[in-house]
Scaffold this active site. Structure first.
Site, PDB file in Angstrom:
ATOM      1  CB  SER A 243       1.964   3.217   0.320  1.00 14.89           C
ATOM      2  OG  SER A 243       1.685   3.813  -0.911  1.00 14.89           O
TER       3      SER A 243
ATOM      4  CE  LYS B 280       1.112   6.911  -0.439  1.00 13.50           C
ATOM      5  NZ  LYS B 280       0.060   6.127  -1.092  1.00 13.50           N
TER       6      LYS B 280
ATOM      7  CE1 TYR C 120       3.866   9.240  -2.284  1.00 13.05           C
ATOM      8  CE2 TYR C 120       4.175   8.865  -4.634  1.00 13.05           C
ATOM      9  CZ  TYR C 120       3.564   8.536  -3.446  1.00 13.05           C
ATOM     10  OH  TYR C 120       2.668   7.496  -3.403  1.00 13.05           O
TER      11      TYR C 120
ATOM     12  CE1 TYR D 168      -3.370   3.573   0.104  1.00 13.69           C
ATOM     13  CE2 TYR D 168      -2.844   1.264  -0.239  1.00 13.69           C
ATOM     14  CZ  TYR D 168      -2.440   2.565  -0.074  1.00 13.69           C
ATOM     15  OH  TYR D 168      -1.115   2.877  -0.074  1.00 13.69           O
TER      16      TYR D 168
ATOM     17  CB  VAL E 144       2.354  -1.390  -4.494  1.00 13.33           C
ATOM     18  CG1 VAL E 144       0.925  -0.891  -4.480  1.00 13.33           C
ATOM     19  CG2 VAL E 144       3.337  -0.276  -4.837  1.00 13.33           C
TER      20      VAL E 144
HETATM   21  N1  GLN Z   1       4.851   4.636  -5.053  1.00 13.15           N
HETATM   22  C1  GLN Z   1       3.563   4.015  -5.180  1.00 13.15           C
HETATM   23  C2  GLN Z   1       2.621   4.948  -5.911  1.00 13.15           C
HETATM   24  O1  GLN Z   1       2.682   6.119  -5.646  1.00 13.15           O
HETATM   25  C3  GLN Z   1       3.039   3.697  -3.815  1.00 13.15           C
HETATM   26  C4  GLN Z   1       1.644   3.114  -3.835  1.00 13.15           C
HETATM   27  C5  GLN Z   1       1.401   2.104  -2.754  1.00 13.15           C
HETATM   28  O2  GLN Z   1       2.327   1.534  -2.188  1.00 13.15           O
HETATM   29  N2  GLN Z   1       0.161   1.814  -2.491  1.00 13.15           N
HETATM   30  O3  GLN Z   1       1.827   4.547  -6.724  1.00 13.15           O
END
Ligand code: GLN
Length: 305
Positions: free
Chosen positions: A63, A66, A188, A240, A258
């Site tokens: 993430s 993002k 994505y 988050y 993650v």
């Molecule tokens: N690729 C992971 C997902 O979409 C990324 C989530 C994350 O890093 N929090 O679930």
């Protein structure tokens, strides 16, 4: 205190939580990562890098991508991007669909999965080869031409992407989606599967600390105000449902993934990237967050200082 000493102290003091948390296993390829690794790197606007432990080992940025997806989309669309995605925190997990239905297909913010999928959809309307554009921007900003995405992690996430598809279809049903769902989910997942080290990610994030301009290549990725706003979203939503606690304990804009990485921005000064694969309940690395807290407190780095 010099950076080397601050980092050494953070390495030593954060070691007490080195076995806390679990490696992400809902993406099967991530479960194979050695769980006790730990790296940290600080990049400053004058071009210096200070690092410790496994700071050159590449990991799945997940993430953290993002932030870079948002940067490309914000650059392309300007303020009109906010008709697709909001700017508010959420108390739900990053992959939750609950608010998305209640709030008529407009995701709360670009760092939740629904928000990042809406941003990816917007970008795909401008880039036919979004995967390559993302890899290219990471190579440019990190200053390393061999950055790429890991095809095992990509395939692995794509094989269990039902929730991503559901999220995209839900937004589509509310009229907040333009492209073919499968293509957006692929772009994505490829962005999330990009691999980079702490040193590379710290370098790549420097434009956020520098009014939107990459201090190495000189490219203006965002206006100064847009960079401030991305940092504001990182502070309020980047980790988050833990974002409030992160602002309290660390006091810096941060974005976690993650894969265990966390990128923090020191506005006007530089960036810090910490990485350790074991995650807490909200999907943030336990040891990386602890190390950032120790460093921020020891060096008085909070944006509120
Ligand atoms: N690729 C992971 C997902 O979409 C990324 C989530 C994350 O890093 N929090 O679930």
């Amino acid at each position: 205190m010099p950076w080397t000493q601050i980092l050494e102290r953070a390495v030593a003091l954060s070691a007490s939580c080195r076995h806390e948390g679990e490696v992400a296993d809902y993406i099967p390829a991530l479960a194979d990562v050695a769980p006790d690794q730990f790296g940290i790197a600080v990049a400053t606007l004058d071009g210096s890098i200070h690092s410790a432990q496994d700071s050159q080992t590449r990991f799945s940025i997940q993430s953290i991508s993002k932030v870079f997806l948002l940067t490309l989309a914000y650059h392309a669309y300007g303020e009109s991007l906010w008709t697709r995605v909001g700017q508010s925190p959420s108390t739900n997990p990053f992959n939750s669909l609950i608010e998305l239905e209640l709030e008529r297909g407009i995701p709360r913010n670009p760092f939740l999965n629904p928000g990042a999928l809406a941003v990816t959809d917007a970008l795909l309307s401008r880039h036919t080869h979004l995967e390559s554009a993302m890899v290219a921007v990471m190579r440019e900003l990190a200053g390393n031409p061999d950055i790429n995405y890991d095809s095992d992690v990509f395939d692995s996430e794509l094989r269990c992407a039902s929730r991503h598809h559901a999220t995209a279809h839900l937004m589509q049903s509310h009229g907040n989606f333009s492209n073919e769902v499968g293509e957006v989910v692929r772009a994505y997942c490829a962005s999330c599967a990009i691999e980079a080290s702490c040193v590379e990610l710290a370098r790549a994030g420097l434009f956020l600390a520098n009014g939107g301009r990459d201090p190495q290549g000189g490219r203006q990725l965002l206006s100064a105000q847009q960079a401030q706003r991305v940092c504001a979203l990182m502070l309020t939503t980047g980790t988050y449902e833990n974002s409030g606690m992160t602002a309290f304990a660390i006091g810096l804009p941060t974005k976690s993934g993650v894969g265990g990485g966390v990128l923090a921005v020191l506005p006007g000064r530089g960036t810090i990237c910490a990485w350790s694969p074991r995650l807490g309940a909200s999907g943030n690395s336990v040891r990386a967050m602890k190390a950032l807290e120790l460093i921020s407190n020891a060096a008085g780095l909070s944006v509120f200082a």
